[in-house]
Motif scaffolding. Sequence first.
Motif, short mmCIF file in Angstrom:
data_model
loop_
_atom_site.label_atom_id
_atom_site.label_comp_id
_atom_site.label_asym_id
_atom_site.label_seq_id
_atom_site.Cartn_x
_atom_site.Cartn_y
_atom_site.Cartn_z
N VAL A 1 -44.74 -107.73 -22.87
CA VAL A 1 -44.84 -108.96 -22.09
C VAL A 1 -45.80 -109.90 -22.81
CG1 VAL A 1 -45.78 -109.93 -19.95
CG2 VAL A 1 -44.19 -108.01 -19.86
N ARG A 2 -45.38 -111.16 -22.95
CA ARG A 2 -46.17 -112.14 -23.70
C ARG A 2 -46.93 -113.11 -22.80
NH1 ARG A 2 -47.12 -110.78 -28.44
NH2 ARG A 2 -47.09 -112.88 -29.22
N VAL A 3 -46.41 -113.35 -21.58
CA VAL A 3 -47.00 -114.34 -20.67
C VAL A 3 -46.91 -113.79 -19.25
CG1 VAL A 3 -46.90 -116.72 -19.82
CG2 VAL A 3 -46.18 -116.22 -22.16
N PHE A 4 -47.95 -114.05 -18.47
CA PHE A 4 -47.97 -113.68 -17.05
C PHE A 4 -47.90 -114.94 -16.21
CE2 PHE A 4 -49.87 -110.10 -19.17
CZ PHE A 4 -49.44 -109.01 -18.45
N VAL A 5 -47.00 -114.94 -15.23
CA VAL A 5 -46.92 -115.99 -14.21
C VAL A 5 -47.36 -115.33 -12.92
CG1 VAL A 5 -45.37 -117.49 -12.91
CG2 VAL A 5 -45.09 -117.26 -15.39
N VAL A 6 -48.45 -115.82 -12.33
CA VAL A 6 -49.09 -115.12 -11.23
C VAL A 6 -49.27 -116.05 -10.03
CG1 VAL A 6 -51.08 -113.75 -10.53
CG2 VAL A 6 -50.33 -113.71 -12.92
N GLY A 7 -48.68 -115.67 -8.90
CA GLY A 7 -48.80 -116.46 -7.69
C GLY A 7 -49.58 -115.72 -6.63
N ALA B 1 -57.47 -116.40 -0.89
CA ALA B 1 -58.54 -116.25 -1.87
C ALA B 1 -58.01 -116.31 -3.30
CB ALA B 1 -59.28 -114.92 -1.65
N ALA B 2 -56.75 -115.96 -3.49
CA ALA B 2 -56.01 -116.15 -4.75
C ALA B 2 -56.74 -115.63 -5.99
CB ALA B 2 -55.64 -117.62 -4.92
N HIS B 3 -57.23 -114.43 -5.92
CA HIS B 3 -57.94 -113.85 -7.07
C HIS B 3 -57.03 -113.13 -8.05
CE1 HIS B 3 -61.64 -113.87 -4.30
NE2 HIS B 3 -61.67 -114.91 -5.09
N LEU B 4 -55.76 -113.00 -7.73
CA LEU B 4 -54.86 -112.20 -8.56
C LEU B 4 -54.78 -112.72 -9.99
CD1 LEU B 4 -52.99 -109.78 -8.75
CD2 LEU B 4 -51.14 -111.24 -7.88
N ALA B 5 -54.58 -114.01 -10.18
CA ALA B 5 -54.47 -114.55 -11.55
C ALA B 5 -55.75 -114.29 -12.34
CB ALA B 5 -54.14 -116.03 -11.51
N GLY B 6 -56.89 -114.43 -11.70
CA GLY B 6 -58.15 -114.18 -12.38
C GLY B 6 -58.33 -112.72 -12.77
N VAL B 7 -57.92 -111.83 -11.90
CA VAL B 7 -57.99 -110.40 -12.22
C VAL B 7 -57.06 -110.07 -13.38
CG1 VAL B 7 -57.47 -108.08 -11.35
CG2 VAL B 7 -58.78 -109.68 -9.94
N VAL B 8 -55.86 -110.65 -13.37
CA VAL B 8 -54.93 -110.43 -14.48
C VAL B 8 -55.56 -110.96 -15.77
CG1 VAL B 8 -52.67 -111.06 -15.43
CG2 VAL B 8 -52.88 -110.40 -13.02
N ALA B 9 -56.10 -112.17 -15.73
CA ALA B 9 -56.70 -112.76 -16.93
C ALA B 9 -57.89 -111.94 -17.44
CB ALA B 9 -57.13 -114.19 -16.64
N ALA B 10 -58.59 -111.28 -16.53
CA ALA B 10 -59.74 -110.45 -16.94
C ALA B 10 -59.30 -109.20 -17.69
CB ALA B 10 -60.56 -110.06 -15.71
N HIS B 11 -58.00 -108.85 -17.57
CA HIS B 11 -57.53 -107.61 -18.18
C HIS B 11 -56.51 -107.81 -19.29
CE1 HIS B 11 -59.41 -106.04 -14.52
NE2 HIS B 11 -59.65 -105.00 -15.29
N THR B 12 -56.35 -109.05 -19.75
CA THR B 12 -55.47 -109.31 -20.88
C THR B 12 -55.90 -110.59 -21.58
OG1 THR B 12 -53.16 -109.61 -21.61
CG2 THR B 12 -53.77 -110.65 -19.52
N THR B 13 -55.57 -110.67 -22.86
CA THR B 13 -55.78 -111.91 -23.59
C THR B 13 -54.49 -112.72 -23.69
OG1 THR B 13 -55.40 -110.78 -25.69
CG2 THR B 13 -57.71 -111.00 -24.94
N ARG B 14 -53.42 -112.22 -23.08
CA ARG B 14 -52.16 -112.97 -23.04
C ARG B 14 -52.32 -114.16 -22.09
NH1 ARG B 14 -48.24 -109.06 -25.09
NH2 ARG B 14 -49.52 -108.15 -26.74
N PRO B 15 -51.53 -115.22 -22.28
CA PRO B 15 -51.62 -116.36 -21.37
C PRO B 15 -51.30 -115.96 -19.93
CG PRO B 15 -50.34 -116.93 -23.33
CD PRO B 15 -50.56 -115.45 -23.37
#
Length: 177
Positions: A62-68, A72-86
């Motif tokens: 997987v090259r890119v994550f689309v996160v909705g 509180a909407a912390h999911l995108a931030g948690v994903v970003a904390a665990h990958t350097t992918r966009p």
Amino acid sequence: MSANDRPRVAILMGSDSDLPVMSEAAKVLGDLGVPYEVEVTSAHRSPKRTVRIVEEAVARGVRVFVVGAGGAAHLAGVVAAHTTRPVLGVPLAATDLQGLDALLATVQMPAGIAVGTLAIGKAGAANAAWLAASILALEDEPLAGLLEERRRAMADGVERKSAAAHEQLAAMLKARS
């Protein structure tokens, strides 16, 4: 998606109730022929599952994550904390604040843990998919060509609508006289 089509985009959402909005991202990616996968996971209720999904997705290519996510909407931030992918965040209107809470939570990330934040709701989900495809197109000439073709088609549609509006206006003005 065939067995040979490894997902290039992971669409993640915090709740199954987010599916009607996040399906807009799947629709755009599907129309563009970009293989994707969809998962429901929660930054708060299933944090270990979220980390596992991200790590396994990266290992699968997987090259890119689309996160909705809403509230509180912390999911995108948690994903970003665990990958350097966009990571492209889509704030969702899940509370009485109509998505403003999710927008602020998604956009206010600490420096170095970036989340590209799109609009609230369906337009944001669709544009996250378009942006994901644009990122992938940097290394995919056929996809880049398809994106250019779609943009031309959008521009042609505007031209047709403008011509039709001119005709309608002329008819309306003629009817008044």
